[in-house]
Design a protein around this motif. Structure first.
Motif, PDB file in Angstrom:
ATOM      1  N   ALA A 133       0.833  -1.203   0.000  1.00  0.00           N
ATOM      2  CA  ALA A 133       0.000   0.000   0.000  1.00  0.00           C
ATOM      3  C   ALA A 133       0.867   1.252   0.000  1.00  0.00           C
ATOM      4  CB  ALA A 133      -0.931  -0.007   1.211  1.00  0.00           C
ATOM      5  N   GLY A 134       1.917   1.247   0.801  1.00  0.00           N
ATOM      6  CA  GLY A 134       2.805   2.401   0.865  1.00  0.00           C
ATOM      7  C   GLY A 134       3.489   2.690  -0.462  1.00  0.00           C
ATOM      8  N   LEU A 135       3.892   1.643  -1.169  1.00  0.00           N
ATOM      9  CA  LEU A 135       4.549   1.835  -2.464  1.00  0.00           C
ATOM     10  C   LEU A 135       3.592   2.451  -3.481  1.00  0.00           C
ATOM     11  CD1 LEU A 135       6.628  -1.450  -2.592  1.00  0.00           C
ATOM     12  CD2 LEU A 135       7.565   0.878  -2.610  1.00  0.00           C
ATOM     13  N   VAL A 136       2.327   2.015  -3.460  1.00  0.00           N
ATOM     14  CA  VAL A 136       1.334   2.629  -4.350  1.00  0.00           C
ATOM     15  C   VAL A 136       1.166   4.105  -4.017  1.00  0.00           C
ATOM     16  CG1 VAL A 136      -1.136   2.706  -4.847  1.00  0.00           C
ATOM     17  CG2 VAL A 136       0.081   0.532  -4.945  1.00  0.00           C
ATOM     18  N   LEU A 137       1.047   4.418  -2.734  1.00  0.00           N
ATOM     19  CA  LEU A 137       0.893   5.812  -2.327  1.00  0.00           C
ATOM     20  C   LEU A 137       2.117   6.640  -2.695  1.00  0.00           C
ATOM     21  CD1 LEU A 137      -0.702   5.155   1.174  1.00  0.00           C
ATOM     22  CD2 LEU A 137      -1.875   6.044  -0.850  1.00  0.00           C
ATOM     23  N   LEU A 138       3.304   6.064  -2.508  1.00  0.00           N
ATOM     24  CA  LEU A 138       4.534   6.776  -2.847  1.00  0.00           C
ATOM     25  C   LEU A 138       4.630   6.994  -4.350  1.00  0.00           C
ATOM     26  CD1 LEU A 138       7.141   7.987  -1.696  1.00  0.00           C
ATOM     27  CD2 LEU A 138       8.209   5.732  -1.960  1.00  0.00           C
ATOM     28  N   ALA A 139       4.222   6.010  -5.133  1.00  0.00           N
ATOM     29  CA  ALA A 139       4.296   6.132  -6.588  1.00  0.00           C
ATOM     30  C   ALA A 139       3.452   7.298  -7.092  1.00  0.00           C
ATOM     31  CB  ALA A 139       3.839   4.834  -7.243  1.00  0.00           C
ATOM     32  N   HIS A 140       2.347   7.564  -6.427  1.00  0.00           N
ATOM     33  CA  HIS A 140       1.423   8.608  -6.884  1.00  0.00           C
ATOM     34  C   HIS A 140       1.499   9.876  -6.032  1.00  0.00           C
ATOM     35  CE1 HIS A 140      -0.544   6.080  -9.887  1.00  0.00           C
ATOM     36  NE2 HIS A 140      -0.393   5.086  -9.029  1.00  0.00           N
ATOM     37  N   ALA A 141       2.446   9.943  -5.135  1.00  0.00           N
ATOM     38  CA  ALA A 141       2.632  11.137  -4.307  1.00  0.00           C
ATOM     39  C   ALA A 141       3.273  12.250  -5.134  1.00  0.00           C
ATOM     40  CB  ALA A 141       3.505  10.809  -3.100  1.00  0.00           C
ATOM     41  N   PRO A 142       3.144  13.503  -4.705  1.00  0.00           N
ATOM     42  CA  PRO A 142       3.869  14.579  -5.376  1.00  0.00           C
ATOM     43  C   PRO A 142       5.371  14.286  -5.413  1.00  0.00           C
ATOM     44  CG  PRO A 142       2.270  15.467  -3.820  1.00  0.00           C
ATOM     45  CD  PRO A 142       2.316  13.989  -3.585  1.00  0.00           C
ATOM     46  N   GLU A 143       6.024  14.750  -6.456  1.00  0.00           N
ATOM     47  CA  GLU A 143       7.447  14.445  -6.645  1.00  0.00           C
ATOM     48  C   GLU A 143       8.280  14.870  -5.443  1.00  0.00           C
ATOM     49  OE1 GLU A 143      11.102  15.253  -9.804  1.00  0.00           O
ATOM     50  OE2 GLU A 143       9.128  16.139 -10.149  1.00  0.00           O
ATOM     51  N   GLU A 144       7.948  16.028  -4.861  1.00  0.00           N
ATOM     52  CA  GLU A 144       8.756  16.489  -3.729  1.00  0.00           C
ATOM     53  C   GLU A 144       8.628  15.549  -2.530  1.00  0.00           C
ATOM     54  OE1 GLU A 144       4.911  19.006  -3.707  1.00  0.00           O
ATOM     55  OE2 GLU A 144       6.331  18.190  -5.174  1.00  0.00           O
ATOM     56  N   VAL A 145       7.461  14.940  -2.361  1.00  0.00           N
ATOM     57  CA  VAL A 145       7.284  13.964  -1.281  1.00  0.00           C
ATOM     58  C   VAL A 145       8.129  12.727  -1.555  1.00  0.00           C
ATOM     59  CG1 VAL A 145       5.644  12.437  -0.129  1.00  0.00           C
ATOM     60  CG2 VAL A 145       4.996  14.792  -0.682  1.00  0.00           C
ATOM     61  N   LEU A 172       8.577   2.318  -8.624  1.00  0.00           N
ATOM     62  CA  LEU A 172       7.489   3.292  -8.653  1.00  0.00           C
ATOM     63  C   LEU A 172       7.055   3.599 -10.085  1.00  0.00           C
ATOM     64  CD1 LEU A 172       8.685   5.791  -5.878  1.00  0.00           C
ATOM     65  CD2 LEU A 172       7.187   3.793  -5.658  1.00  0.00           C
ATOM     66  N   VAL A 173       8.007   3.622 -11.008  1.00  0.00           N
ATOM     67  CA  VAL A 173       7.657   3.806 -12.425  1.00  0.00           C
ATOM     68  C   VAL A 173       6.788   2.641 -12.900  1.00  0.00           C
ATOM     69  CG1 VAL A 173       8.584   3.906 -14.770  1.00  0.00           C
ATOM     70  CG2 VAL A 173       9.699   5.195 -12.938  1.00  0.00           C
ATOM     71  N   ARG A 174       7.154   1.411 -12.528  1.00  0.00           N
ATOM     72  CA  ARG A 174       6.364   0.236 -12.925  1.00  0.00           C
ATOM     73  C   ARG A 174       4.961   0.285 -12.314  1.00  0.00           C
ATOM     74  NH1 ARG A 174      11.167  -2.418 -11.734  1.00  0.00           N
ATOM     75  NH2 ARG A 174      10.282  -3.248  -9.785  1.00  0.00           N
ATOM     76  N   ILE A 175       4.871   0.726 -11.076  1.00  0.00           N
ATOM     77  CA  ILE A 175       3.560   0.803 -10.411  1.00  0.00           C
ATOM     78  C   ILE A 175       2.655   1.780 -11.145  1.00  0.00           C
ATOM     79  CG2 ILE A 175       2.384   1.548  -8.298  1.00  0.00           C
ATOM     80  CD1 ILE A 175       4.936   0.550  -6.786  1.00  0.00           C
ATOM     81  N   ARG A 176       3.174   2.935 -11.520  1.00  0.00           N
ATOM     82  CA  ARG A 176       2.357   3.916 -12.245  1.00  0.00           C
ATOM     83  C   ARG A 176       1.956   3.381 -13.620  1.00  0.00           C
ATOM     84  NH1 ARG A 176       6.036   7.438  -9.601  1.00  0.00           N
ATOM     85  NH2 ARG A 176       7.420   7.475 -11.418  1.00  0.00           N
ATOM     86  N   ARG A 177       2.843   2.611 -14.253  1.00  0.00           N
ATOM     87  CA  ARG A 177       2.550   2.075 -15.587  1.00  0.00           C
ATOM     88  C   ARG A 177       1.564   0.911 -15.520  1.00  0.00           C
ATOM     89  NH1 ARG A 177       7.441   0.692 -16.924  1.00  0.00           N
ATOM     90  NH2 ARG A 177       7.220  -1.519 -16.428  1.00  0.00           N
ATOM     91  N   GLU A 178       1.757   0.004 -14.565  1.00  0.00           N
ATOM     92  CA  GLU A 178       0.974  -1.238 -14.512  1.00  0.00           C
ATOM     93  C   GLU A 178      -0.282  -1.123 -13.654  1.00  0.00           C
ATOM     94  OE1 GLU A 178       3.767  -4.136 -13.180  1.00  0.00           O
ATOM     95  OE2 GLU A 178       5.038  -3.939 -14.977  1.00  0.00           O
ATOM     96  N   GLY A 193       2.416  -8.750  -0.202  1.00  0.00           N
ATOM     97  CA  GLY A 193       1.450  -7.669  -0.282  1.00  0.00           C
ATOM     98  C   GLY A 193       1.134  -7.343  -1.730  1.00  0.00           C
ATOM     99  N   VAL A 194      -0.131  -7.115  -2.012  1.00  0.00           N
ATOM    100  CA  VAL A 194      -0.592  -6.722  -3.348  1.00  0.00           C
ATOM    101  C   VAL A 194      -1.479  -5.495  -3.172  1.00  0.00           C
ATOM    102  CG1 VAL A 194      -1.796  -7.443  -5.437  1.00  0.00           C
ATOM    103  CG2 VAL A 194      -0.590  -9.151  -4.041  1.00  0.00           C
ATOM    104  N   ALA A 195      -1.272  -4.462  -3.979  1.00  0.00           N
ATOM    105  CA  ALA A 195      -2.037  -3.225  -3.782  1.00  0.00           C
ATOM    106  C   ALA A 195      -2.298  -2.532  -5.112  1.00  0.00           C
ATOM    107  CB  ALA A 195      -1.308  -2.284  -2.830  1.00  0.00           C
ATOM    108  N   VAL A 196      -3.392  -1.753  -5.128  1.00  0.00           N
ATOM    109  CA  VAL A 196      -3.762  -0.926  -6.288  1.00  0.00           C
ATOM    110  C   VAL A 196      -4.139   0.460  -5.785  1.00  0.00           C
ATOM    111  CG1 VAL A 196      -4.624  -2.941  -7.553  1.00  0.00           C
ATOM    112  CG2 VAL A 196      -6.219  -1.526  -6.230  1.00  0.00           C
ATOM    113  N   PRO A 197      -4.086   1.458  -6.641  1.00  0.00           N
ATOM    114  CA  PRO A 197      -4.504   2.811  -6.227  1.00  0.00           C
ATOM    115  C   PRO A 197      -6.015   2.970  -6.232  1.00  0.00           C
ATOM    116  CG  PRO A 197      -3.740   2.843  -8.495  1.00  0.00           C
ATOM    117  CD  PRO A 197      -3.510   1.447  -7.999  1.00  0.00           C
ATOM    118  N   VAL A 198      -6.489   3.906  -5.421  1.00  0.00           N
ATOM    119  CA  VAL A 198      -7.889   4.328  -5.418  1.00  0.00           C
ATOM    120  C   VAL A 198      -7.895   5.828  -5.695  1.00  0.00           C
ATOM    121  CG1 VAL A 198     -10.001   4.565  -4.072  1.00  0.00           C
ATOM    122  CG2 VAL A 198      -8.534   2.557  -3.742  1.00  0.00           C
ATOM    123  N   ARG A 199      -8.653   6.225  -6.698  1.00  0.00           N
ATOM    124  CA  ARG A 199      -8.700   7.641  -7.083  1.00  0.00           C
ATOM    125  C   ARG A 199      -9.949   8.311  -6.527  1.00  0.00           C
ATOM    126  NH1 ARG A 199      -4.884   8.943 -10.825  1.00  0.00           N
ATOM    127  NH2 ARG A 199      -3.754   7.145 -11.697  1.00  0.00           N
TER     128      ARG A 199
END
Length: 243
Positions: A133-145, A172-178, A193-199
């Motif tokens: 879950a944290g990796l998904v959140l980090l992948a979609h966090a603002p760049e400065e974060v 993180l690049v793979r997470i945003r792509r896949e 752990g398996v996770a997906v983003p929620v928008r």
């Protein structure tokens, strides 16, 4: 004053639910007299409560105030039916996390009685780099974060936790792509752990991560599909619930 109140409240966690005023003072790094006065004021306001042994715990008033108009509560309420459907099919652990102060904060967790290992707790936190879950959140966090998080020394929670910033950036690049992540052994070697983003509605920013924790050797394809269906359902419900 606000900083001191926050320090007092932050001395409580899932493993430390009851304390004396002296213990609170030591853990909050406050003089004893200051801690005693703050605790008394917070008890009077209902944010803390005393038991029969004069020990202190978080008060119901604090819980009440936290829930009023809470975006986290709305997200949890919308997500829960979809999480329950995932859990009915996966029968392990299903959990919902949001980005909060550069950590993954878990709003809900559903667990089967015979499910495998999982250290996550409701209202508990995990480092962003060390959980699915944290990796998904980090992948979609603002760049400065992302850069602040990856510039720090990254703690290993298991022998398999990835702590190399360059490797994490590639992940993180793979997470945003896949649109998902699979993280075997990142927290506990017996689990994946398996996770997906929620928008926030269809096409909105990522506001949460929906995850399952499976036994290490369990197949992940079905879990990814269930999580994606649930995520789309949550997003549609969020969009429909707007005024």
């Amino acid at each position: 004053m606000t900083d001191r109140v926050v320090r007092v409240l932050e001395t409580f966690d899932a493993d430390r639910t009851v304390q004396t005023a002296a213990q609170i003072g030591r853990r909050a790094r406050l003089p004893s007299s200051t801690a005693q006065r703050l605790v008394a004021d917070l008890v009077e306001a209902g944010l803390l409560e005393r038991d029969d042994e004069n020990r202190v715990r978080l008060g119901l008033r604090l819980w009440e105030l936290a829930l009023r108009g809470s975006l986290a509560l709305r997200l949890r309420q919308v997500a829960l039916p979809h999480m329950e459907r995932v859990q009915a099919r996966i029968r392990e652990h299903t959990q919902l996390a949001v980005l909060e102060q550069e950590e993954a904060l878990f709003l809900e967790r559903l667990s089967h009685p015979q499910a495998g290992a999982n250290i996550t707790r409701v209202a508990g936190r995990l480092p962003l780099h060390a959980s699915s879950a944290g990796l998904v959140l980090l992948a979609h966090a603002p760049e400065e974060v992302r850069e602040r998080v990856l510039a720090r020394p990254l703690r290993a929670l298991s022998p398999e936790t990835v702590t190399d910033a360059a490797q994490i950036r590639s992940a993180l690049v793979r997470i945003r792509r896949e649109g998902h992540v699979i993280a075997p052994g990142s927290i506990e070697q017996v689990s994946t752990g398996v996770a997906v983003p929620v928008r926030d509605g269809h096409g909105g920013p990522v506001i949460a991560a929906l995850a399952v924790v499976l036994p290490r050797e369990a197949p992940t394809g079905g879990a990814i599909e269930e999580l994606r269906l649930a995520s789309h359902g949550i997003e549609a419900a969020l969009a429909a619930s707007r005024p």
